[in-house]
Design an enzyme around this catalytic site. Structure first.
Site, PDB file in Angstrom:
ATOM      1  N   ASP A 181      33.063  40.561  39.336  1.00 28.19           N
ATOM      2  CA  ASP A 181      34.071  40.046  38.223  1.00 28.19           C
ATOM      3  C   ASP A 181      33.466  38.521  38.269  1.00 28.19           C
ATOM      4  OD1 ASP A 181      34.856  39.336  40.927  1.00 28.19           O
ATOM      5  OD2 ASP A 181      37.037  38.933  40.155  1.00 28.19           O
TER       6      ASP A 181
ATOM      7  N   GLU B 198      37.618  39.733  43.024  1.00 25.30           N
ATOM      8  CA  GLU B 198      37.488  38.658  44.137  1.00 25.30           C
ATOM      9  C   GLU B 198      38.094  37.119  43.535  1.00 25.30           C
ATOM     10  OE1 GLU B 198      35.894  35.013  46.050  1.00 25.30           O
ATOM     11  OE2 GLU B 198      35.498  35.701  44.121  1.00 25.30           O
TER      12      GLU B 198
HETATM   13 ZN   LIG Z   1      32.370  34.146  44.241  1.00 27.14          ZN
END
Ligand SMILES: [Zn+2]
Length: 485
Positions: A120, A185
């Site tokens: 992501d 994340e």
């Molecule tokens: Zn990162």
């Protein structure tokens, strides 16, 4: 010479001798390594990174903006692009979009390793400032542009390419290799890395080594050091946000009380800013200084080799920059402030959020205690907002795993030194502390004052050579760990 001066002179000569003795005694302990041969990399690797970047796997704080079709495209990209990995490794998907691959080793006396990255990316805050399209430009001359190049699709694709290439070469692993790719994340990693680590723990998996993002090859970013330096994160800071609320009499602005909710809260925030957390020489900072000191000029070398005398001078110097300051203390950052609805109404309620990044050795609890102590105002209620986390454990720099990582880096990048460091942000790696003591944070991107701001910023990019070297780096690291007993 009068007696007092005589004693003073003797003392000064002694002091100088001790300082010089310590300085000379501290030598860098890094042995020379042989350079490894430069293997050729498939030309398709660049196409693969370009394709991965065009998939807009953006993590937003607002959950309703999450575009599942993009993450499905990324799932398909993984299956279609890495046929050997997908046919030879066990593949498990967590919460639809995070991936765990397991390449089973033949020797179960060797503990498995985990390479990790996330796919992501953060949104584009200022598209107009980009000189290229953040998702569609791809290669321009010798550089690959796009959101995620550095953070962290570049690493994800480099690891995938390295494994696919090894499998194509007929590589069979003795040691089990895990690859974890998280899809959230940038918004905390709860659905991805957290779930993956929980699953591995439930399977009683223990890991010999984890490598995630969080360090890089820096040049010109460490004061007093000119050489390219691979900075390896051996710990990361903790985090907690505190909400400060005040309720006071409001009313019409024509007859204000002596103090208002806004003034009381502003004064509390100001008191906090005026009383930063104490600065400390942490064990991580000590390791960092031990590693970089011997490569510095004489004045820095003397100071670093004689920390019993120069500790506070070193700390004072580090706290001058925002990065240095964050390395030596828990930081205080007011991030939200809310009060009022109309220009002639005194609000009864004011609320602020302050974000703290916690230094190893301290905890959420000690942070809250310190804040309450400093503000010392019973009108202000102080509560933890959301879920914070304590600092990670500190990984060792004197084990075979760290030595092998450092050696692999030095065998691939000429004239480079390596050093351990504290990661001041948060990474997905922290979730794996329960199943691995040896967690390191490093991606082989070259960061300098010229490009450091493109991280989460404008014109994110990496050199084509840099990307190909990254694939070579991960390939060599896997081979080296396979050869480690
Ligand atoms: Zn990162």
């Amino acid at each position: 010479m009068k007696k007092p001066f005589f004693y003073l002179a003797i003392a000064l000569i002694l002091l100088a001798a001790i300082l010089m003795f310590n300085t000379i005694r501290v030598k860098h302990s890094i042995e020379a390594v042989e350079k490894v041969e430069v293997v050729s990399i498939s030309e398709k690797a660049i196409d693969h990174l370009e394709e991965a970047i065009t998939i807009k796997t953006i993590s937003y704080n607002e959950e309703e903006l999450f575009d599942s079709t993009q993450f499905e495209l990324f799932n398909n990209f993984l299956i279609n692009t890495y046929p050997l990995l997908n046919s030879q490794a066990e593949h498990k998907i967590f919460n639809s979009y995070s991936h765990l691959y397991k390449l089973e080793g033949t020797d179960n006396s060797k503990m498995p390793i985990l390479l990790m990255a996330h796919h992501d990316v953060v949104p584009i805050a200022s598209p107009a400032l980009w000189s290229v399209h953040p998702f569609d430009e791809g290669v321009k001359q010798d550089t690959i542009y796009g959101r995620g190049c550095i953070d962290d699709k570049g690493a994800a694709i480099s690891i995938l390419e390295s494994i696919e290439q090894l499998l194509k070469e007929g590589f069979e692993t003795d040691r089990t290799i895990y690859l974890s790719l998280g899809h959230d994340e940038e918004v905390g990693g709860q659905k991805g890395a957290h779930e993956i680590s929980t699953f591995l723990k439930s399977q009683n998996v223990e890991l010999a080594f984890v490598l995630d993002e969080g360090g890089a090859i820096t040049q010109g970013l460490i004061p007093g050091l000119d050489q390219p330096t691979a900075v390896i994160g051996i710990a990361e800071k903790g985090m907690v946000s505190l909400e400060l609320d005040v309720m006071m009499a409001g009313g019409h602005s024509s007859k204000p009380e002596k103090e208002t909710a806004i003034a009381a809260l502003a004064s509390a925030i100001s008191t906090l800013s005026d009383h930063p957390f104490p600065k400390h020489m942490t064990p991580v900072m000590e390791e960092f200084l031990d590693a970089v000191g011997p490569h510095m000029g004489i004045s820095n070398r003397v100071a670093i080799a004689n920390r019993w005398l120069f500790n506070s001078i070193i700390l004072n110097q580090y706290e001058q920059s925002s990065q240095g300051n964050a390395s030596v203390r828990t930081t205080t950052a007011p991030t939200l402030f809310q009060a009022g609805i109309k220009d002639n109404v005194i609000p009864t309620m004011a609320s602020a959020t302050v974000n703290f990044r916690i230094l190893p050795g301290e905890t959420i609890e000690t942070t809250v205690d310190y804040v309450k102590d400093i503000i010392d105002d019973s009108r202000i209620s102080i509560n933890i907002k959301g879920s914070g986390f304590d600092p990670s454990p500190i990984s060792s720099v004197s084990n075979a795993e760290y030595a092998l990582l450092s050696k692999t880096i030095r065998s691939m990048y000429p004239d480079i030194i390596t050093c351990p460091n504290l990661v001041i942000g948060a990474t997905d790696a922290r979730y794996f502390s329960a199943i691995c003591p040896n967690i390191y944070r490093f991606t082989p991107w070259k960061l300098s004052p010229n490009n450091i701001n493109c991280f989460h910023g404008v014109d994110e990019r990496i050199g084509i050579n840099e990307f190909e070297d990254a694939i070579r780096f991960y390939r060599q690291l896997i081979i080296n760990f396979n050869n480690l007993e």
